[in-house]
Design a protein around this motif. Structure first.
Motif, PDB file in Angstrom:
ATOM      1  N   ARG A  43       0.825  -1.213   0.000  1.00 55.28           N
ATOM      2  CA  ARG A  43       0.000   0.000   0.000  1.00 55.28           C
ATOM      3  C   ARG A  43       0.859   1.264   0.000  1.00 55.28           C
ATOM      4  NH1 ARG A  43      -5.331   0.370   1.011  1.00 55.28           N
ATOM      5  NH2 ARG A  43      -5.125   2.231   2.330  1.00 55.28           N
ATOM      6  N   ASP A  44       2.005   1.217   0.684  1.00 56.09           N
ATOM      7  CA  ASP A  44       2.901   2.373   0.682  1.00 56.09           C
ATOM      8  C   ASP A  44       3.374   2.682  -0.739  1.00 56.09           C
ATOM      9  OD1 ASP A  44       2.646   2.570   3.414  1.00 56.09           O
ATOM     10  OD2 ASP A  44       4.526   1.534   3.865  1.00 56.09           O
ATOM     11  N   GLU A  45       3.692   1.628  -1.485  1.00 60.88           N
ATOM     12  CA  GLU A  45       4.137   1.837  -2.867  1.00 60.88           C
ATOM     13  C   GLU A  45       2.979   2.288  -3.749  1.00 60.88           C
ATOM     14  OE1 GLU A  45       5.260  -1.249  -6.189  1.00 60.88           O
ATOM     15  OE2 GLU A  45       7.060  -0.783  -4.986  1.00 60.88           O
ATOM     16  N   ILE A  46       1.778   1.723  -3.499  1.00 61.69           N
ATOM     17  CA  ILE A  46       0.618   2.088  -4.313  1.00 61.69           C
ATOM     18  C   ILE A  46       0.307   3.580  -4.181  1.00 61.69           C
ATOM     19  CG2 ILE A  46      -1.896   1.827  -4.505  1.00 61.69           C
ATOM     20  CD1 ILE A  46      -1.486  -1.171  -3.876  1.00 61.69           C
ATOM     21  N   HIS A  87      -7.813 -13.040  -7.829  1.00 60.11           N
ATOM     22  CA  HIS A  87      -6.951 -12.156  -7.062  1.00 60.11           C
ATOM     23  C   HIS A  87      -7.002 -10.759  -7.680  1.00 60.11           C
ATOM     24  CE1 HIS A  87      -5.346 -15.535  -4.884  1.00 60.11           C
ATOM     25  NE2 HIS A  87      -4.796 -16.067  -5.952  1.00 60.11           N
ATOM     26  N   VAL A  88      -6.830  -9.739  -6.841  1.00 64.61           N
ATOM     27  CA  VAL A  88      -6.835  -8.345  -7.304  1.00 64.61           C
ATOM     28  C   VAL A  88      -5.396  -7.834  -7.262  1.00 64.61           C
ATOM     29  CG1 VAL A  88      -7.756  -6.028  -6.923  1.00 64.61           C
ATOM     30  CG2 VAL A  88      -9.170  -8.026  -6.395  1.00 64.61           C
ATOM     31  N   TRP A  89      -4.748  -7.775  -8.409  1.00 60.51           N
ATOM     32  CA  TRP A  89      -3.364  -7.318  -8.502  1.00 60.51           C
ATOM     33  C   TRP A  89      -3.374  -5.791  -8.404  1.00 60.51           C
ATOM     34  CZ3 TRP A  89       0.955 -10.608 -10.241  1.00 60.51           C
ATOM     35  CH2 TRP A  89       0.607 -11.962 -10.326  1.00 60.51           C
ATOM     36  N   ASN A  90      -3.581  -5.293  -7.187  1.00 68.05           N
ATOM     37  CA  ASN A  90      -3.852  -3.865  -7.026  1.00 68.05           C
ATOM     38  C   ASN A  90      -2.605  -2.995  -7.027  1.00 68.05           C
ATOM     39  OD1 ASN A  90      -2.992  -4.720  -4.537  1.00 68.05           O
ATOM     40  ND2 ASN A  90      -4.740  -3.919  -3.385  1.00 68.05           N
ATOM     41  N   ASP A  91      -1.433  -3.572  -7.262  1.00 67.47           N
ATOM     42  CA  ASP A  91      -0.252  -2.749  -7.512  1.00 67.47           C
ATOM     43  C   ASP A  91      -0.011  -2.585  -9.015  1.00 67.47           C
ATOM     44  OD1 ASP A  91       0.460  -5.382  -7.912  1.00 67.47           O
ATOM     45  OD2 ASP A  91       2.130  -5.386  -6.503  1.00 67.47           O
ATOM     46  N   ILE A  92      -0.886  -3.165  -9.841  1.00 63.86           N
ATOM     47  CA  ILE A  92      -0.864  -2.961 -11.288  1.00 63.86           C
ATOM     48  C   ILE A  92      -1.987  -2.000 -11.681  1.00 63.86           C
ATOM     49  CG2 ILE A  92      -1.198  -4.100 -13.530  1.00 63.86           C
ATOM     50  CD1 ILE A  92       0.292  -6.507 -12.407  1.00 63.86           C
TER      51      ILE A  92
END
Length: 465
Positions: free
Chosen positions: A33-36, A284-289
């Motif tokens: 989340r920090d990177e997102i 799955h939710v690849w939420n960093d993409i």
């Protein structure tokens, strides 16, 4: 941070590796989340600096779009809707003021079909397309594809981004690709023979088409489970691959694994919602993409895990036509990675039921909220079901009626009357409304070579005088 990441890397993991990028895929969610939020800050700043639309769209917000540093600030940005895009592209054709790059730097143009109004147009730069291919390859690696696999793509190569996105991923992964397509007269019969000869390891298409392909193979004397050699089929475009009974039917028909995928064409890389080779159901939710929020359909407020709401998407590394807080209109529920029964070790949230409907597809009948996928699931669970159905909703006086036309299998062990009563009972138990059921012979209803269209709501056609 280095934003956006460099595109076009040809490096691939060892074929025995579970992960394309183990650190990225298994990192603690808080660290991710920090990177997102850093990526969100960069993406919003870029869009604001390069898009007249976003500068106008954010003109009244109480935060600085050039300095988003927290999710709380990000959630103060307005929601972007499909109607916003259509209106913007109508007023500023063809791309609207979203583009963020010069038109001469567009490498590819895609679009929607426009069946519900003005089509949306997507202009994609080459660096974005290269990143899309790499991300899709990474996600397909989790599905179980490897460079020595042979993949057939059985969806139309038109403006539909699903086919082209799948092709970009399998090409980047290094697979042998057969972009066969779909939709032409006689093409499915040809597909059966090509598959029997070439023995591909994987297939991309829609669940409806896979069932039609299997039926066609059987009519031509093939046993898809014995004569074909698929190890996996991966699908997008409709909910079927996460509808348990439909999924089981495809798995049994072809003796292969089934993986559900897909967000929206506007949000390509659309594979950012994807099952893996270990996940029993869902995605799955690849939420960093692509960053994903789940929002309340009425208040648009952020929802906790376990709730049901509308996925709302944000590109994180898109230089051409980025979408920020884009309202999908779909309906799903989500859960934390440690609530998901999956052995893959990835630490992404999960949509355990996939995308099981659209807010505008939900049928409200006599006070009950009904999704077509619920009816599909119940019918596919019946042994004597003949593989197709239709839903018709009408208004009779002051009451709405639910009508089903359902095929019974040629080799059914129950008679038509008994099958009729069974369908009526099972559907009432699932949705809380007793349907009027018409039983027809197997094969009487049209099959599809693309997305299924099984619902007709005649209430929309009624005009009060």
């Amino acid at each position: 941070m280095n934003w956006p990441t460099a595109a076009g890397s040809d490096s691939r993991p060892d074929p025995d590796s579970e992960y394309w990028d183990e650190r990225q895929e298994t990192r603690p969610p808080g660290e991710r989340r920090d990177e997102i939020i850093e990526k969100i800050g960069e993406q919003v700043r870029y869009a604001y600096d390069n898009s007249e639309f976003y500068r106008e769209f954010y003109s009244d917000v109480d935060v600085d779009p050039r300095n988003i540093t927290s999710f709380e600030e990000f959630e103060q940005l307005p929601i972007l809707s499909s109607d916003d895009i259509k209106q913007e592209q109508k007023e500023h054709p063809p791309f609207g003021r979203f583009l963020c790059i010069d038109e001469e730097d567009i490498a590819r143009i895609y679009g929607t079909s426009g069946t519900t109004g003005r089509p949306k147009v997507f202009g994609i730069g080459q660096d974005d397309w290269d990143r899309i291919g790499e991300w899709h390859a990474q996600i397909l690696w989790s599905v179980g594809l490897r460079p020595d696999d042979r993949v057939i793509i059985t969806s139309p190569f038109i403006q539909y981004l699903g086919s082209w996105g799948a092709l970009a991923g399998v090409d980047h992964l290094g697979c042998t690709t057969f972009p066969f397509g779909a939709g032409m007269e006689g093409q499915t019969e040809q597909a059966v023979e090509w598959i029997a000869d070439l023995q591909p390891d994987a297939l991309y298409g829609t669940p409806s088409y896979a069932l039609y392909l299997g039926e066609t193979a059987e009519e031509r004397g093939h046993d898809p489970a014995e004569d074909f050699d698929f190890k996996v089929m991966f699908f997008s475009g409709e909910p079927g691959a996460s509808v348990p009974s439909t999924r089981r039917q495809i798995e049994t028909m072809f003796d292969c694994e089934v993986v559900d995928q897909g967000s929206m064409a506007e949000m390509t890389p659309w594979m950012s919602n994807s099952g893996c080779r270990h996940l029993e159901n869902g995605m799955h939710v690849w939420n960093d993409i692509v960053y994903t929020e789940l929002l309340d359909p009425d208040t648009e407020e952020s929802l906790e895990y376990g709730a049901e709401g509308v996925p709302t998407y944000t590109h994180l590394e898109r230089t051409s036509q980025p979408m920020i807080r884009y309202w999908s209109g779909d309906i799903t529920t989500w859960e934390r990675h440690d609530e998901t029964d999956c052995e893959c070790g990835r630490t992404y949230p999960t949509l355990p039921k996939g995308i099981y409907g659209r807010a505008d597809d939900m049928l409200v009948i006599r006070g009950k909220n009904i999704f077509p996928s619920q009816i599909e699931d119940q019918l596919h669970a019946l042994d004597d079901y003949g593989d197709e159905f239709r839903i018709v909703v009408e208004r009779e006086g002051a009451l709405d009626s639910l009508q089903l036309v359902v095929e019974v299998a040629d080799d059914a062990e129950t008679g038509p009357d008994e099958f009729h009563d069974l369908v009526r009972q099972e559907i009432k138990s699932e949705v809380g409304v007793t349907p009027d059921v018409t039983v027809v012979k197997q094969g009487e209803l049209d099959r599809t070579q693309f997305k299924a269209d099984r619902v007709k709501d005649k209430r929309e056609l009624a005009i009060d005088v």
